[in-house]
Each structure stands twice: as structure tokens, then as C-alpha cells.
Design a protein around this motif. Structure first.
Motif, PDB file in Angstrom:
ATOM      1  N   CYS A 197      -9.071   0.535  -5.162  1.00 17.19           N
ATOM      2  CA  CYS A 197      -7.112   0.626  -5.254  1.00 17.19           C
ATOM      3  C   CYS A 197      -6.999   1.447  -6.383  1.00 17.19           C
ATOM      4  O   CYS A 197      -6.920   0.816  -7.296  1.00 17.19           O
ATOM      5  CB  CYS A 197      -7.276  -1.218  -4.546  1.00 17.19           C
ATOM      6  SG  CYS A 197      -5.108  -0.666  -4.486  1.00 17.19           S
ATOM      7  N   PHE A 198      -5.962   2.185  -6.095  1.00 13.18           N
ATOM      8  CA  PHE A 198      -4.589   2.577  -7.152  1.00 13.18           C
ATOM      9  C   PHE A 198      -4.072   1.829  -8.029  1.00 13.18           C
ATOM     10  O   PHE A 198      -4.409   1.762  -9.184  1.00 13.18           O
ATOM     11  CB  PHE A 198      -3.772   3.470  -5.671  1.00 13.18           C
ATOM     12  CG  PHE A 198      -2.575   3.651  -7.001  1.00 13.18           C
ATOM     13  CD1 PHE A 198      -2.749   5.192  -8.076  1.00 13.18           C
ATOM     14  CD2 PHE A 198      -1.544   3.607  -7.608  1.00 13.18           C
ATOM     15  CE1 PHE A 198      -1.946   5.938  -7.528  1.00 13.18           C
ATOM     16  CE2 PHE A 198      -0.457   3.916  -8.301  1.00 13.18           C
ATOM     17  CZ  PHE A 198      -0.613   4.938  -8.554  1.00 13.18           C
ATOM     18  N   PRO A 236      -5.625   3.429   4.255  1.00 11.57           N
ATOM     19  CA  PRO A 236      -4.613   3.540   4.573  1.00 11.57           C
ATOM     20  C   PRO A 236      -4.123   3.198   6.177  1.00 11.57           C
ATOM     21  O   PRO A 236      -2.601   2.468   6.252  1.00 11.57           O
ATOM     22  CB  PRO A 236      -4.118   5.005   3.910  1.00 11.57           C
ATOM     23  CG  PRO A 236      -5.433   5.467   3.321  1.00 11.57           C
ATOM     24  CD  PRO A 236      -6.249   4.118   3.874  1.00 11.57           C
ATOM     25  N   CYS A 279       0.465  -0.836   0.248  1.00  9.64           N
ATOM     26  CA  CYS A 279      -0.307  -0.157   0.128  1.00  9.64           C
ATOM     27  C   CYS A 279       1.254   1.222  -0.257  1.00  9.64           C
ATOM     28  O   CYS A 279       1.877   1.578   0.681  1.00  9.64           O
ATOM     29  CB  CYS A 279      -0.788  -0.215   1.626  1.00  9.64           C
ATOM     30  SG  CYS A 279      -1.583   2.127   1.873  1.00  9.64           S
ATOM     31  N   ILE A 280       0.804   2.097  -0.734  1.00  7.84           N
ATOM     32  CA  ILE A 280       1.757   3.211  -1.351  1.00  7.84           C
ATOM     33  C   ILE A 280       0.951   4.669  -0.228  1.00  7.84           C
ATOM     34  O   ILE A 280       1.331   5.465  -0.500  1.00  7.84           O
ATOM     35  CB  ILE A 280       1.964   3.507  -2.751  1.00  7.84           C
ATOM     36  CG1 ILE A 280       0.438   3.860  -3.000  1.00  7.84           C
ATOM     37  CG2 ILE A 280       2.601   2.428  -3.431  1.00  7.84           C
ATOM     38  CD1 ILE A 280       0.466   4.503  -4.753  1.00  7.84           C
ATOM     39  N   CYS A 304      -1.653   6.339  -0.485  1.00  7.78           N
ATOM     40  CA  CYS A 304      -1.843   7.397  -1.469  1.00  7.78           C
ATOM     41  C   CYS A 304      -2.668   8.461  -0.487  1.00  7.78           C
ATOM     42  O   CYS A 304      -3.235   8.491   0.411  1.00  7.78           O
ATOM     43  CB  CYS A 304      -2.992   6.604  -1.990  1.00  7.78           C
ATOM     44  SG  CYS A 304      -2.660   5.316  -3.115  1.00  7.78           S
ATOM     45  N   THR A 355      -7.998   6.832  -2.374  1.00 11.74           N
ATOM     46  CA  THR A 355      -9.357   5.899  -3.108  1.00 11.74           C
ATOM     47  C   THR A 355     -10.376   4.415  -3.038  1.00 11.74           C
ATOM     48  O   THR A 355     -11.989   4.071  -3.115  1.00 11.74           O
ATOM     49  CB  THR A 355      -9.423   5.842  -5.102  1.00 11.74           C
ATOM     50  OG1 THR A 355      -8.352   5.279  -5.214  1.00 11.74           O
ATOM     51  CG2 THR A 355      -9.279   7.089  -5.429  1.00 11.74           C
ATOM     52  N   CYS A 356      -9.320   3.700  -1.765  1.00 17.95           N
ATOM     53  CA  CYS A 356      -9.540   2.921  -1.822  1.00 17.95           C
ATOM     54  C   CYS A 356     -11.581   2.994  -1.176  1.00 17.95           C
ATOM     55  O   CYS A 356     -11.911   2.759  -0.699  1.00 17.95           O
ATOM     56  CB  CYS A 356      -8.606   2.209  -1.217  1.00 17.95           C
ATOM     57  SG  CYS A 356      -7.927   2.926   0.358  1.00 17.95           S
ATOM     58  N   ILE A 403      -7.190  -5.221   1.124  1.00 17.86           N
ATOM     59  CA  ILE A 403      -7.184  -5.193   2.014  1.00 17.86           C
ATOM     60  C   ILE A 403      -7.955  -5.795   3.076  1.00 17.86           C
ATOM     61  O   ILE A 403      -8.210  -6.060   4.583  1.00 17.86           O
ATOM     62  CB  ILE A 403      -8.077  -3.633   1.572  1.00 17.86           C
ATOM     63  CG1 ILE A 403      -7.131  -3.093   0.950  1.00 17.86           C
ATOM     64  CG2 ILE A 403      -9.309  -3.132   2.098  1.00 17.86           C
ATOM     65  CD1 ILE A 403      -8.764  -1.814  -0.515  1.00 17.86           C
TER      66      ILE A 403
HETATM   67  S1  SF4 Z   1      -6.092   3.013  -3.123  1.00 18.56           S
HETATM   68 FE1  SF4 Z   1      -6.145   2.660  -0.347  1.00 18.56          FE
HETATM   69  S2  SF4 Z   1      -5.301   0.213  -0.149  1.00 18.56           S
HETATM   70 FE2  SF4 Z   1      -4.374   0.928  -2.769  1.00 18.56          FE
HETATM   71  S3  SF4 Z   1      -2.859   1.859  -2.544  1.00 18.56           S
HETATM   72 FE3  SF4 Z   1      -4.761   3.133  -2.414  1.00 18.56          FE
HETATM   73  S4  SF4 Z   1      -3.985   3.631  -0.115  1.00 18.56           S
HETATM   74 FE4  SF4 Z   1      -3.013   2.338  -0.451  1.00 18.56          FE
END
Ligand code: SF4
Ligand SMILES: Cc1cc2nc3c(=O)[nH]c(=O)nc-3n(C[C@H](O)[C@H](O)[C@H](O)COP(=O)(O)OP(=O)(O)OC[C@H]3O[C@@H](n4cnc5c(N)ncnc54)[C@H](O)[C@@H]3O)c2cc1C
Ligand SMILES: Cc1cc2nc3c(=O)[nH]c(=O)nc-3n(C[C@H](O)[C@H](O)[C@H](O)COP(=O)(O)OP(=O)(O)OC[C@H]3O[C@@H](n4cnc5c(N)ncnc54)[C@H](O)[C@@H]3O)c2cc1C
Ligand code: SF4
Ligand code: FES
Ligand SMILES: [Mg+2]
Lengths: 277, 465
Positions: free
Chosen positions: B103-104, B61, B42-43, B45, B49-50, B116
Motif C-alpha cells: 500500500c502507498f 481501490p 485510501c487515496i 492511487c 500498488t496494493c 485492506i
Molecule cells: S495502495 Fe491501494 S489501498 Fe493503498 S492507498 Fe493506494 S489504492 Fe488505497
């Protein structure tokens, strides 16, 4: 948990239990039933509320031993508990002053018939009751039925009490004799089938209370379904009472036998267990 | 750069051959190491968007980074801020359509999303196994009694939040067990009852009272409960009524609804030695339908000893509403799929027990209202297959008990309760509703989301009184 407060033996195989259930006692009407589960391993089975005492907060069930669960229940003694009980379920009986009502009960079917006979009598009907069983010791609740009937005819298969003959013969006598406006029939499936054929022949409007296999008793599973007038109905929520002349009794009888093998196995296993004790 | 190079973790599973004959949970859960690795994908983000893909808006996150740092209990706490049943949702949410679909990785890189759901389950299980369950803080008791009709996920989520606000919450449940579909529907091999019980225990510790064997509308009416001092009602009575297809022979012995089949096994324990409730153990079981309920039924048939277990579904695999993972598991376990087929008649033996099904082939036509291509019967394509047990799993209808006992309640023509979209208030001011009784058959997480929103607005409503 619901406590058994008193117990009465009607015959070797039929027992009446008075059980604490204040809310159900208050809410119930003639025709309603409860679902009970004896213990943590138990199955859920339907039983008609035969009578209730709102002051004491109790209901009475009349149970015939036919298999494991009914045997467990009839073995309960005052002071012991039924693990789960829920109700009142089903649609209440439609009660009005029809005129003359022919009320027919076969075997343990007399128990669910009792509150209906009482309600019909109180609504001003002339009530003629026919109660039938294989033999004298299987006739139950005779005095209670008498208390709310203008006349009671008793039929036994072996002639050990009342007249010798089938329930339908007793019905025919009365139908020949006087005009019947409405009939109510409760008993084993096969008895209801033939008794309904009798009233149909004479064009007497008739209700039956069906005793299909149930699991939840609240409309969730469809185990209790039966064809009435060509449509599938759920006995637990749409019934248990239906127009007798619309019911597909052959289908109902077939479905009642759906778990015969499993029930037989369970009964044998239970016998072993009882023997060991 | 490094993070995105990692590949998505594979959920460890019980081997298909063994599990298909037992009730062990199919997914065995991630190890801490696997979880930390997956969490590091998980980056974090800037615009996660998740979260918008999760119906209850879990701070995804945040809990994932808790896991990456090894702070597993904090992860569980983060989850519980918004989701009362993370151990359940981590197992049964259709993640591929919800959080993970947004998810991204999925959206921007067309790669497999962060797992997730697996991570959510991991954190929740870690907390459960440690025996150190965090009980949310509860406000001082305000003495106001509220009643919850039904103990499914909608009712449980509502109860949790109302308890936090300080209400005296009573859950009234028709059955003898708490949990709704989580208990009587979803099987042990997918959602062990023990997992649900832990969550129920948390609610009990928060002061929620449970009364089983109580059918609102039968045992007592809403009006009687008002007279007993209840000030607000939440109806979470679900969509528990089975539908049948009304085709000839459907009432033969050996044909049952998935509700009956699953209730006998899951609620009544029919597959366990020593339990009194029987169940039909067919050798050649056919299940009609393509939803989660159908997958649960057909996989249950294998576990009850079927030699052959088949799904008949009128559309193709792509249109199946079941969770992707469920379909995959069923295939691995040896379930046969007869897609683009539909039963038209059942044929019985002389004892009235089903022995054959007349089946018609289908083809896909134009998309229907649901956006899926609709099945069209192929004329003259009928043929006969053998079956000794048939489970009908073609959908459910809303439970009519509450509307029947409350004639003033506004109901849609499908029998669902009509509520305000924001407040979940029904046409009767002190009655709120959510979950399947409002949506028709939906999902666990949507039901819980409804329960939480209804709690917030009932709180406001009662404060205003
Ligand atoms: S969208 Fe959510 S789960 Fe997917 S990488 Fe980004 S923060 Fe992590
Ligand atoms: C609405 C209703 C009211 C009833 N009222 C009474 C009553 O007042 N007194 C009474 O003695 N009996 C009553 N019955 C019948 C009673 O429920 C059955 O006799 C009982 O379930 C048998 O269970 P068992 O384990 O003892 O017998 P089993 O050996 O398991 O079964 C014997 C027979 O009972 C029937 N049966 C089995 N399981 C069920 C089930 N879960 N639900 C319904 N029937 C089943 C089947 O026909 C079966 O072949 C009623 C049934 C219905 C549907
Ligand atoms: C077999 C099966 C598998 C499923 N799999 C998934 C899955 O994998 N993922 C997913 O997200 N969703 C799944 N679903 C759907 C999901 O379970 C439901 O959407 C969800 O449970 C709805 O929650 P609810 O609280 O609205 O109702 P329910 O869970 O249906 O609970 C309603 C409760 O109310 C009780 N009740 C009803 N009337 C009354 C009354 N008058 N008085 C008292 N109590 C009453 C009922 O007994 C029941 O316990 C599945 C459903 C089934 C049947
Ligand atoms: S609750 Fe469901 S949708 Fe929300 S994050 Fe968890 S698995 Fe995804
Ligand atoms: S007993 Fe389950 S629907 Fe009637
Ligand atoms: Mg039995």
C-alpha cells in the motif's frame, strides 16, 4: 450415510453388521479397514472389513463392544444408518504362497483375520488356524475360519471349549509338530505381543495387524504412530500390518491407554443416558 | 491532504482475559462507521500498488471506494469478481506481507497501510449478515463432468470458476466435512465455521456437487472416475501430513501433532459437551514451532483450560512465520514465548506419559535458504522444563495419496506435484493441481489463486478437446 442391511449377534458383546457401501465393497482387499462415525456427535473409529459382497454392494464389519462408539454401533438395527463411512483404508495384506501359514486370532481379532485366511488359502497355502478367547461364547466366526483352514485349533482360557490354555500354547503345539513358513497374528495388543515372542523364538516370519488409536485414518494426524524397527510409522497409511518382530509393543500398549480417563468418563455418561431411557 | 491525516482504525477485539477461555471470535469486525472512515484513508492511487500485492489481484481501490460511499453490497460484489471467499481471506490472509505491504502509505510514506483486510472482511460480513448473498452468474450447462480432489480453498476456488463456465463440478472430499484446513485446522476463534459454510452454500447454489467420505485413489481411482465420464481432474489435496522431529521420547503419551490436536477440537468438536471425541486437556501445555499452526494450537490450549501455555521456537520472534496479529493476540492472552530454544528429548513418567522436556538454547547464525537467520545450538546449554502435554507443530508434508495411486504423475523430491507454472497442468494432461499439494504449506489466498488459474486453463484445455 450408509444403511445397515442385516445384523447378527456372535456373542453378547460381538455383533456383525452388513452395511451398504458399494464403492468400498468393490475396492477393498484383505487387510483393509474403514473409518466410521456413528452420528453427528460421534467420533471416528477404525474397523476392519471382515468380508464384502460386491454383487449386493455391502461390506461386513464385526464389532466388539468396548466403549461408547462400539456400543452405539452394535445397537444399530437393520434399516438404520451409519452417518459417515470412508475407505477402504490401509495397505492390503501381502498375499503369496508361503507354504504353511500359522494364522492366530484372539477375541474379536478373528474378524480381521478371516479375509486374510481366505486370501492365503486361495493363494495355495496350507493354513493352520489357532483361534483363542477367554471362554466358549467369545469364540467367533469358527465355521467361516474352518472353511478356509486345513486345521483349526481352539483355545479358551477357562477350558469351556477346545483346549484349555493360552493362544501361545496352541501355537507351540503346531510349531513343534510341523514346519511353519509364515505366521499372521491378530488380536488384542497384549496377545499379539506374546504370540509374536513365540514365533520370534522359532524364527518364523510374522505379520501382525495393529490396532492403534486413530482419528482421520488417512495419515493426517499421527495419532496412530508406532515404532517399528526403531522408526516411527503411521499405522493407518503404512500399516495396519507390520513385521511383528520389529514392533515396539510396549510403546503401542502404552499409547492405547492414552485416553483411558476420557473414555471412562464418556462411558459413564453414556450409561446414565441409556439408563434414563 | 485530509485523507492522509487520518489514523488507521483499530480492530475491535474481545477482551484478552475473557476470550482466552472461550471460542468467541477474537476480532469482532468493524462498525459501518469505522469502515467508512478507514475507507476514506485510501487515496485511490492512479497506480494502485496494493493490487500487485494481492495474489488474486482484487480491485482494492474499487471495493474500498464502494465502502466509502456506503455501497457495501457493491463492495462485496467487487470482491467476488476475483475472490470466492472474501470473508475468509479478510480474516486469515497475512495482509502485512501481501496487499497491505504494497500500500502507498506503507511504501511511500512509511505509515500504517490502509486496513485492506479489515475492510474486505467488513464488506463480506455485511453481505452475509444481510442474507442477500449475490450468487455469481453461471453459464449454460455444457454437460462436461469434472472432478475436484479435496475441498480446501484451492478446490473450492477451482469449483466456483468451473461452475461459472458451465461445467458439472463434483468435489470429492476425504473427510466428512467440506472446507479442508479452513474447517479442521483454523480454529473457531479466528475463522468461525459458519463463515465458511455460507461460502460453501453459495457454491452449492451455483450447482457444485459435494461428496464427502470419498478418497480419490482409495474409494475409486482417477482411472475409474475417467470411466465414469469425468473429463478433467483438479487435485487440491493439500499438505496435510504432520512432521515430527524424530527426537527421543516423541511417541510418549501426551505428545501429539498440531494436526491431531486441532482436528480433535475443530473437526470433531472435542471441546464441546456431548461430543464423543476426547482431547487431552493439559494444565501445562508446550507447543513446538512458530507458524500459524503453532499459534492456533497454543491458543487452543488456553481455551481447553491450560494454566500455562508456552511456545518453544528455535529462532527469535522476528523470524516467526506466523501472522503478526496471531503472535500479538497470543501474547495478549498470556502465552509464554521461549524463543531461541529447541526441544532435544522428552522424558516420561512410569505410565509413559510425558512429564518433562530437555531443551537446548539456540543462537542465530548466518541466513539460510529462506533468508532467515538460521538457529545454531549452544553447546552445553541444555536444561529441563515441565510439561504435561506437548503439541508438535514443526511443519507439514504433501499428501501422498494421489501420487501413490498415479505412478505416472511427476512429483518433486519434496513430494509436491510438479505443474506447469502458467497452466497448473501436471504431467498427466487431464490432471491439474494447485494449492499446498503443489507449494508445500502456503496460504489460503495462494491456494485459491492457483485454483482459479487452473480452472481457466482446464477450461481452455477441455474446449480444445
Ligand atoms: S495502495 Fe491501494 S489501498 Fe493503498 S492507498 Fe493506494 S489504492 Fe488505497
Ligand atoms: C486398523 C484397525 C482395525 C480395527 N478393527 C476392528 C474390528 O474389526 N472390530 C472391532 O471391534 N474393533 C476393531 N478395532 C478397534 C476399534 O477401533 C476400537 O475398539 C474402538 O475404536 C473403540 O472405541 P469405543 O468408543 O467403543 O471405546 P473407548 O472406550 O473409547 O476405547 C476403548 C479402547 O479402544 C481403543 N480406542 C479408542 N478410541 C479409538 C480410536 N479412535 N481408534 C482406535 N482405537 C481406539 C483404545 O485402546 C481404548 O482404550 C480396530 C482398530 C484398528 C486400528
Ligand atoms: C492450523 C493452520 C492455520 C493456518 N492459518 C493460516 C492463515 O492464517 N492464513 C493463511 O493464509 N493460511 C493459513 N494456513 C495455511 C492454509 O490453510 C493452507 O495453505 C490452505 O488451506 C491450503 O489449501 P488447499 O486447498 O491446498 O489444501 P487444504 O486446505 O489442505 O485442503 C485439502 C483437502 O483435500 C482433502 N484430500 C486430501 N487427499 C484427498 C484425496 N485423495 N481424496 C479426496 N480428498 C482429499 C483433505 O481432506 C482436505 O480437506 C493455516 C494452516 C493450518 C494447518
Ligand atoms: S485477498 Fe488477501 S491479499 Fe488479497 S486483498 Fe484480500 S486480504 Fe489482501
Ligand atoms: S489416524 Fe491420523 S495419521 Fe493415522
Ligand atoms: Mg471412544
Amino acid at each position: 450415510m450408509n444403511k445397515v442391511v442385516s445384523k447378527q449377534h456372535f456373542s453378547e458383546n460381538v455383533v456383525s453388521l452388513e452395511i451398504e457401501a458399494p464403492r468400498i465393497a468393490k475396492a477393498r482387499k484383505a487387510g483393509h479397514f474403514v473409518m466410521v462415525r456413528t452420528d453427528e456427535k460421534g467420533e471416528r473409529i477404525p474397523l476392519t472389513i471382515s468380508s464384502a459382497d460386491t454383487a449386493k454392494g455391502t461390506i461386513t464389519l464385526v464389532i466388539q463392544k468396548v466403549g461408547v462408539t462400539s456400543r452405539k454401533l452394535t445397537a444399530l438395527e437393520p434399516g438404520e444408518f451409519i452417518h459417515d463411512m470412508v475407505g477402504p483404508l490401509g495397505q492390503a495384506t501381502h498375499v503369496e504362497n508361503f507354504g504353511t501359514v500359522l494364522a492366530c486370532g484372539g477375541g474379536v481379532g478373528v474378524a480381521p483375520l478371516l479375509p486374510i485366511v481366505e486370501a492365503l488359502k486361495k493363494a495355495g497355502n496350507r493354513v493352520v488356524s489357532v483361534i483363542a478367547a477367554r471362554s466358549k461364547d467369545l469364540i467367533i466366526l469358527e465355521d467361516q475360519i474352518r472353511a478356509y483352514s486345513d486345521e483349526v485349533v481352539i483355545m479358551t482360557d477357562d477350558g469351556s471349549y477346545g483346549q484349555k490354555g493360552l493362544v501361545t500354547e496352541g501355537m507351540e503345539q503346531i510349531i513343534q509338530r510341523e514346519k511353519i513358513d509364515q505366521s499372521v497374528i491378530i488380536g488384542p495388543g497384549i496377545m499379539m505381543k506374546f504370540a509374536s515372542m513365540t514365533t520370534k523364538k522359532h524364527n518364523i516370519p510374522t505379520i501382525v495387524s495393529l490396532n492403534t488409536i486413530m482419528v482421520d485414518g488417512t495419515g493426517m494426524c499421527g495419532a496412530c504412530r508406532v515404532s517399528v524397527g526403531g522408526k516411527t510409522r503411521f499405522v493407518c497409511v503404512d500399516g495396519p500390518e507390520f513385521d511383528a518382530h520389529e514392533v515396539d509393543f510396549d510403546e503401542m500398549l502404552m499409547r492405547l491407554n492414552g485416553y483411558k480417563n476420557e473414555e471412562k468418563e464418556a462411558d459413564d455418561a453414556y450409561n446414565c443416558q441409556v439408563d434414563k431411557k | 491532504k485530509e485523507r492522509t491525516d487520518l489514523t488507521r482504525v483499530k480492530m475491535p477485539e474481545a477482551p484478552a482475559r475473557e476470550r482466552a477461555r472461550s471460542y468467541v471470535e477474537v476480532n469482532s469486525g468493524l462498525t459501518p462507521e469505522q469502515a467508512i472512515n478507514e475507507a476514506s484513508r485510501c487515496i485511490d492511487c492512479a497506480n494502485p500498488t496494493c493490487i500487485s500485492g494481492c495474489p488474486v489481484g482484487i480491485n482494492i481501490p474499487k471495493f474500498i471506494k464502494n465502502i466509502e460511499r456506503g455501497e457495501f453490497l457493491d463492495a462485496a460484489r467487487t470482491l467476488k469478481e476475483t475472490n470466492a471467499l472474501p470473508a475468509v481471506c479478510g480474516r486469515v490472509c497475512p495482509q502485512e506481507k501481501q496487499c497491505e505491504a504494497s500500500c502507498f502509505y506503507q511504501v511511500k510514506m512509511n505509515r500504517e497501510p490502509v486496513a485492506i483486510g479489515y475492510l474486505e472482511r467488513f464488506a463480506a460480513d455485511f453481505e452475509q449478515s444481510g442474507g442477500e448473498i449475490s450468487i455469481p452468474e453461471v453459464a449454460a450447462a455444457n454437460g462436461t463432468k469434472v472432478a475436484v480432489v479435496g475441498s480446501g480453498p484451492a478446490g473450492l476456488a477451482f469449483a466456483g470458476d468451473m461452475a461459472k463456465f458451465g461445467y458439472d463440478v463434483h468435489i470429492l472430499e476425504a473427510l466428512h466435512e467440506i472446507g479442508g484446513v479452513l474447517k479442521y485446522g483454523i480454529p473457531e476463534f479466528r475463522l468461525p465455521n459458519g463463515v465458511v459454510d455460507v461460502e460453501i452454500e453459495s457454491l452449492r447454489k451455483m450447482g457444485v456437487q459435494f461428496e464427502t467420505n470419498f478418497i480419490v485413489g482409495k474409494t475409486a481411482t482417477i482411472q475409474e472416475l475417467r470411466e465414469e465420464g469425468f473429463k478433467g481432474f483438479f487435485v487440491g489435496s493439500g499438505a496435510g501430513l504432520p512432521r515430527f522431529m524424530n527426537i527421543p521420547g516423541e511417541n510418549l503419551v501426551g505428545i501429539l501433532s498440531s494436526n491431531e490436536y486441532l482436528t480433535r477440537v475443530n473437526l470433531m468438536g472435542a471441546s464441546t459437551q456431548g461430543m464423543d471425541t476426547p482431547v487431552m486437556r493439559g494444565k501445562n501445555v508446550v507447543v513446538i514451532g512458530g507458524g500459524n499452526t503453532a499459534m492456533d494450537s497454543v491458543r487452543t490450549a488456553l481455551r481447553l483450560g491450560a494454566d500455562k501455555a508456552t511456545i518453544i521456537y528455535r529462532r527469535s520472534l522476528e523470524e516467526m512465520p506466523a501472522r503478526v496479529e496471531e503472535v500479538k493476540h497470543a501474547q495478549e492472552e498470556g502465552v509464554e514465548f521461549l524463543t531461541l530454544n529447541n526441544p532435544v528429548e522428552y522424558i516420561g513418567d512410569d505410565k509413559g506419559r510425558v512429564k518433562q522436556i530437555r531443551v537446548q538454547k539456540m543462537e542465530l547464525g548466518e541466513p539460510d535458504q529462506s533468508g532467515r537467520r538460521s538457529p545454531v545450538p549452544v553447546e552445553g546449554s541444555e536444561y529441563i522444563i515441565d510439561a504435561d502435554t506437548v503439541v508438535v507443530s514443526v511443519g507439514v508434508s504433501p499428501n501422498p495419496l494421489i501420487p501413490q495411486s498415479l505412478p505416472d504423475l511427476k512429483v518433486s523430491r519434496w513430494g509436491t506435484l510438479v505443474v506447469d507454472e502458467e497452466t497448473f497442468q501436471t504431467s498427466i494432461p487431464d490432471v491439474f493441481a494447485g494449492g499446498d499439494i503443489v507449494r508445500g504449506g502456503a496460504t489460503v489466498i495462494l491456494a485459491m489463486g492457483d485454483g482459479r488459474k487452473a480452472a481457466a486453463s482446464m477450461h481452455q484445455y477441455l474446449q480444445g478437446q
